[in-house]
Design an enzyme around this catalytic site. Structure first.
Site, PDB file in Angstrom:
ATOM      1  N   ASP A   4      33.115 -26.557  10.454  1.00 48.48           N
ATOM      2  CA  ASP A   4      33.190 -26.970   9.044  1.00 48.48           C
ATOM      3  C   ASP A   4      32.310 -28.199   8.801  1.00 48.48           C
ATOM      4  O   ASP A   4      32.109 -29.018   9.695  1.00 48.48           O
ATOM      5  CB  ASP A   4      34.659 -27.270   8.687  1.00 48.48           C
ATOM      6  CG  ASP A   4      34.893 -27.268   7.187  1.00 48.48           C
ATOM      7  OD1 ASP A   4      34.011 -26.824   6.430  1.00 48.48           O
ATOM      8  OD2 ASP A   4      35.971 -27.732   6.767  1.00 48.48           O
ATOM      9  N   GLY A   5      31.817 -28.314   7.583  1.00 47.12           N
ATOM     10  CA  GLY A   5      31.093 -29.526   7.177  1.00 47.12           C
ATOM     11  C   GLY A   5      29.609 -29.329   6.906  1.00 47.12           C
ATOM     12  O   GLY A   5      28.900 -30.306   6.656  1.00 47.12           O
ATOM     13  N   ASN A   6      29.149 -28.082   6.928  1.00 46.41           N
ATOM     14  CA  ASN A   6      27.718 -27.834   6.661  1.00 46.41           C
ATOM     15  C   ASN A   6      27.312 -28.303   5.263  1.00 46.41           C
ATOM     16  O   ASN A   6      26.251 -28.907   5.079  1.00 46.41           O
ATOM     17  CB  ASN A   6      27.399 -26.338   6.760  1.00 46.41           C
ATOM     18  CG  ASN A   6      27.575 -25.799   8.158  1.00 46.41           C
ATOM     19  OD1 ASN A   6      27.759 -26.557   9.100  1.00 46.41           O
ATOM     20  ND2 ASN A   6      27.530 -24.479   8.290  1.00 46.41           N
TER      21      ASN A   6
ATOM     22  N   ARG B 282      28.739 -30.569   3.276  1.00 47.54           N
ATOM     23  CA  ARG B 282      28.742 -32.035   3.126  1.00 47.54           C
ATOM     24  C   ARG B 282      27.572 -32.669   3.872  1.00 47.54           C
ATOM     25  O   ARG B 282      26.999 -33.654   3.422  1.00 47.54           O
ATOM     26  CB  ARG B 282      30.083 -32.610   3.634  1.00 47.54           C
ATOM     27  CG  ARG B 282      31.176 -32.543   2.585  1.00 47.54           C
ATOM     28  CD  ARG B 282      32.542 -32.687   3.196  1.00 47.54           C
ATOM     29  NE  ARG B 282      32.946 -31.456   3.858  1.00 47.54           N
ATOM     30  CZ  ARG B 282      33.956 -31.359   4.708  1.00 47.54           C
ATOM     31  NH1 ARG B 282      34.653 -32.434   5.015  1.00 47.54           N
ATOM     32  NH2 ARG B 282      34.260 -30.189   5.233  1.00 47.54           N
TER      33      ARG B 282
ATOM     34  N   ASN C 207      35.821 -16.875   1.962  1.00 45.13           N
ATOM     35  CA  ASN C 207      34.471 -17.378   1.661  1.00 45.13           C
ATOM     36  C   ASN C 207      33.682 -16.475   0.704  1.00 45.13           C
ATOM     37  O   ASN C 207      32.656 -16.884   0.157  1.00 45.13           O
ATOM     38  CB  ASN C 207      33.655 -17.616   2.944  1.00 45.13           C
ATOM     39  CG  ASN C 207      34.100 -18.834   3.737  1.00 45.13           C
ATOM     40  OD1 ASN C 207      34.019 -18.861   4.966  1.00 45.13           O
ATOM     41  ND2 ASN C 207      34.581 -19.882   3.064  1.00 45.13           N
TER      42      ASN C 207
ATOM     43  N   ARG D 109      38.660 -28.287  14.979  1.00 42.70           N
ATOM     44  CA  ARG D 109      38.076 -28.202  13.642  1.00 42.70           C
ATOM     45  C   ARG D 109      37.200 -29.426  13.426  1.00 42.70           C
ATOM     46  O   ARG D 109      37.634 -30.559  13.677  1.00 42.70           O
ATOM     47  CB  ARG D 109      39.134 -28.130  12.539  1.00 42.70           C
ATOM     48  CG  ARG D 109      38.456 -27.984  11.158  1.00 42.70           C
ATOM     49  CD  ARG D 109      39.392 -27.666  10.027  1.00 42.70           C
ATOM     50  NE  ARG D 109      38.643 -27.324   8.819  1.00 42.70           N
ATOM     51  CZ  ARG D 109      39.032 -26.455   7.906  1.00 42.70           C
ATOM     52  NH1 ARG D 109      40.173 -25.830   8.059  1.00 42.70           N
ATOM     53  NH2 ARG D 109      38.292 -26.211   6.844  1.00 42.70           N
TER      54      ARG D 109
ATOM     55  N   GLU E 259      46.446 -26.192  21.721  1.00 38.70           N
ATOM     56  CA  GLU E 259      46.307 -27.621  21.455  1.00 38.70           C
ATOM     57  C   GLU E 259      45.251 -27.770  20.366  1.00 38.70           C
ATOM     58  O   GLU E 259      44.252 -27.048  20.359  1.00 38.70           O
ATOM     59  CB  GLU E 259      45.851 -28.365  22.719  1.00 38.70           C
ATOM     60  CG  GLU E 259      46.876 -28.353  23.825  1.00 38.70           C
ATOM     61  CD  GLU E 259      48.171 -29.069  23.448  1.00 38.70           C
ATOM     62  OE1 GLU E 259      48.111 -30.056  22.688  1.00 38.70           O
ATOM     63  OE2 GLU E 259      49.236 -28.629  23.909  1.00 38.70           O
TER      64      GLU E 259
ATOM     65  N   ARG F  50      22.909 -26.691   0.013  1.00 36.56           N
ATOM     66  CA  ARG F  50      23.963 -26.352   0.986  1.00 36.56           C
ATOM     67  C   ARG F  50      23.438 -25.446   2.095  1.00 36.56           C
ATOM     68  O   ARG F  50      23.832 -25.571   3.259  1.00 36.56           O
ATOM     69  CB  ARG F  50      25.135 -25.651   0.279  1.00 36.56           C
ATOM     70  CG  ARG F  50      25.940 -26.544  -0.634  1.00 36.56           C
ATOM     71  CD  ARG F  50      27.086 -25.749  -1.275  1.00 36.56           C
ATOM     72  NE  ARG F  50      27.990 -25.215  -0.278  1.00 36.56           N
ATOM     73  CZ  ARG F  50      29.015 -25.891   0.257  1.00 36.56           C
ATOM     74  NH1 ARG F  50      29.277 -27.116  -0.133  1.00 36.56           N
ATOM     75  NH2 ARG F  50      29.778 -25.335   1.170  1.00 36.56           N
TER      76      ARG F  50
END
Ligand code: IPE
Ligand code: IPE
Ligand code: MG
Length: 247
Positions: free
Chosen positions: A18-20, A22, A66, A186, A205, A31
């Protein structure tokens, strides 16, 4: 249940990449540029995982939710997926990595489905390393698909309703032939699982990294594995029971 012991190298790591968006936004870029950089990270992380000794790596690449994104972002992502599969085939073969998918891949564009089949077929005999791409994946639709298949098997007489159990049901999930994730990572500082492997991660975990996916590197993966190594997996037991080598 696998016996709890000192946590070492996780056999199966699942990552919510995650975070592409931003990452791109912070640089004033579109993006899609973040997604492009994210693809480069995939190659780096697949190689790093192998070097660490992680035998199964599952990457959440496109969720069932998505599809709600802008059409141009979706087509850009599908184009990148096609590009990734074409570019990585030789590398996967060289490194003896088997590619599998989980999710409703039948809804992906035809050219992507063709590339996927080609890569899956070309790597199907490799046993050492497995890369799983979660594509059009959502835990809830997976459970619905599995429930339907399980019910059909009961109707057909190949399963008995009286024998319904997690062990029997889990054989109808997309992940039937995979071990459960030991470690779920994540990136990007979000602390949620976004419909990813909800049942399979019952005892995983979890490590949340603040790093945005395009910046995530081998050292970040190693740090997550080190953190995993410091955890005590108790599976409902007490620390004392585990120290005494039970059950
Ligand atoms: C993850 O990055 C990639 C996909 C979901 C396909 P995002 O696109 O979700 O990036 P952010 O969360 O907007 O930063
Ligand atoms: C989860 O990320 C899906 C993938 C990484 C492919 P999202 O960015 O789509 O998740 P939410 O919307 O923040 O929960
Ligand atoms: Mg996101």
């Amino acid at each position: 249940m696998s016996s709890p012991g000192p946590a070492k190298i996780p056999q199966h790591v699942a990552i919510i990449m995650d975070g592409n968006g931003r990452w791109a936004k912070a640089r004033g870029l579109p993006r899609l540029e973040g997604h492009r950089r994210g693809v480069e990270t995939v190659r780096t992380v697949v190689d790093a995982a192998r070097e660490i000794g992680i035998r199964y790596l599952t990457l959440y690449a496109f969720s069932a939710e998505n599809w709600k994104r802008p059409a141009d972002e979706i087509s850009g992502l599908m184009g990148l997926l096609d590009y990734f599969l074409k570019r990585e085939l030789d590398n996967l073969i060289k490194n003896r990595v088997r590619l599998l998918t989980i999710g409703r891949t039948g809804a992906l564009p035809a050219n992507v489905q063709r590339e996927l089949s080609r890569v899956v077929e070309a790597t199907k005999d490799f046993k050492e390393w497995t890369l799983v791409l979660a594509l059009n994946y959502g835990s809830r639709s997976e459970v619905a698909d599995a429930a339907r298949a399980y019910a059909a098997a009961v109707q057909a007489g190949t399963e008995k309703l009286a024998d319904a159990s997690w062990e029997n049901f889990s054989r109808y999930l997309y992940t039937a032939h995979l071990p459960e994730p030991d470690l779920l990572i994540r990136t990007s500082g979000e602390h949620r699982v976004s419909n990813f492997l909800l049942l399979q991660c019952a005892y995983a975990e979890m490590v949340f990294s603040p790093v945005l996916w395009p910046d995530f590197g081998p050292a970040d993966l190693q740090a997550a594995v080190d953190e995993y190594g410091r955890r005590e997996r108790r599976y409902g037991l007490t620390t004392e029971q585990i120290k005494a080598g039970r059950p």
